[in-house]
Structure formats: structure tokens, C-alpha cells
Design a protein around this motif. Sequence first.
Motif, short mmCIF file in Angstrom:
data_model
loop_
_atom_site.label_atom_id
_atom_site.label_comp_id
_atom_site.label_asym_id
_atom_site.label_seq_id
_atom_site.Cartn_x
_atom_site.Cartn_y
_atom_site.Cartn_z
N VAL A 63 -2.00 4.49 -7.17
CA VAL A 63 -2.70 3.63 -6.22
C VAL A 63 -4.01 3.11 -6.81
N GLU A 66 -3.23 0.58 -9.55
CA GLU A 66 -2.79 -0.71 -8.99
C GLU A 66 -3.97 -1.46 -8.39
N TYR A 67 -4.83 -0.76 -7.68
CA TYR A 67 -5.97 -1.40 -7.04
C TYR A 67 -6.91 -2.01 -8.08
N TYR A 136 2.87 10.32 1.76
CA TYR A 136 3.88 9.59 0.99
C TYR A 136 5.29 10.03 1.38
N TYR A 141 4.92 4.56 0.52
CA TYR A 141 3.86 4.26 -0.44
C TYR A 141 2.77 3.40 0.17
N GLY A 142 3.15 2.41 0.97
CA GLY A 142 2.16 1.51 1.56
C GLY A 142 1.16 2.25 2.44
N TYR A 145 -1.09 4.20 0.20
CA TYR A 145 -2.00 3.26 -0.46
C TYR A 145 -3.18 2.93 0.45
N ASP A 146 -2.88 2.55 1.68
CA ASP A 146 -3.94 2.17 2.63
C ASP A 146 -4.88 3.34 2.90
#
Length: 237
Positions: A63, A66-67, A136, A141-142, A145-146
Motif C-alpha cells: 500500500v 503504491e501510494y 485484508y 485490498y481496497g 488501502y483506505d
Amino acid sequence: MYISKERLLQLEKLQEKIKIQFSDVNILNQAFIHPSLTNEKDCPHQDNNQRLEFLGDAVLELVISEYLYKNYNFLNEGQMTKIRALTVCEPSLAKAARQLGLGDYLILGKGEENTGGRQKSSILADTLEALIGAIYVDKNYGTAYDFIISILEMVILKSVEGEWDTDYKTALQEFLQKSDADRVLYRVTKETGPDHDKVFYVDVVWKNEVLGTGVGKSKKQAEQQAAKAALEKIKGQ
């Protein structure tokens, strides 16, 4: 492991706090079962939170990676690696865990309880990773992630600014002042994007010459990027 009514109420409060409702509350509960408990009770390792911690650690790294990749395109690989390390280090995770009050939800063995395990940074950091793993597994995953970005975004920002603050502006100033004491100036040439997500463009100027241009999510970041470009230009001549 059996979950009492009192424990269910406690976990309900936690779900309200993190704004995530679990489909299987057993997974959430497991995220807080420390190995000291299962060791004392001679329970199988599958009953504690270590496997969720292992998974959560991997999700956390992905995460943050990716961010950084999506939001800081002016960072190179080495800089992203350093910032990720600063973000996911034990002190950062333990601080976030304390802010969420995760220590209150831990289930510890007697020995760990008696030695202040609820406040140990290592245990709190591991517990946060286990919670991420549980989110998770139970959600997706979303959602993970948030959640991660909601609790660590400011840490990322400070890490990015710290990366720039320790590098190029100071190095450029010292390099130029070896030969001339003229002041180095940073000028914002353009701002784009809405107020909550601005991008700044900055020129670094010395002796009326533009030495480099930088782009960043803050003026500080753009200035440091400009200083980096100037150093590369000067040293490449």
C-alpha cells in the motif's frame, strides 16, 4: 477461541472507531491475541495473531509503495524506499496504534500483561500489522488501502518533507557559497490543481540565472526538487 459478550461489545467499539464492520468478528479478535497467551496456554500457533501480522506486513508495504508511486512521481526508487522504511518502521506504527488505542484490545499472557505489554512499541506495531491483515482477509485490498492511508498519510508527508529537508537545499547552498555569497532564491512559477491537492512549480535562481526547476505537492518539496536539479546541472558541467 470463545468470545464473551463483554469482548464482543469491546470489539464493536473498535469497529466503530476504525469505521470498518467485520463480517467475521473472530478474525478481528484473532488480530489481538498475542503469542504470549497461546504460549502460556499451550495453544496452537494458528490461534494467535502472528500469521495475520505476517500478511498485514506485506499488505502495508504494498500500500505504501503504491501510494508513493501514484502520488510522488518526482521521487526516484531510492527515495521511495527510504520514505517507505520511515513510514512502516516500528516507532511510526506504534504511534499510530497508540492513537487508535489498540493496546486496550490486546489479549496477553499473564507474564506480558504484568510487564506492561500493552504499551510496548514492538507489540503495538505488530498488532497494527495484524489488524491490517485481518482487514485484508475479511474485506479486501481496497478497504485495507483506505485504512492504512487514513492513519499513515501524515507520516508519509512528513517523511517526504524530511527526505527533501535533509538533502538538496542545504547541499546547494553550501556548494554555491564556496565561490560566491550571493543569495539563492526560490520562486514559485506556477500552481495547479484544487486547494486540497495542489502541485507547485519552483525555480531556483542564483545570480539572476535559473539553475533548476522543481515540482512538488508542497512548496518545500518543489524547492528541494529544484535544488536537486540545480546540483545535477552544476556538477554535470
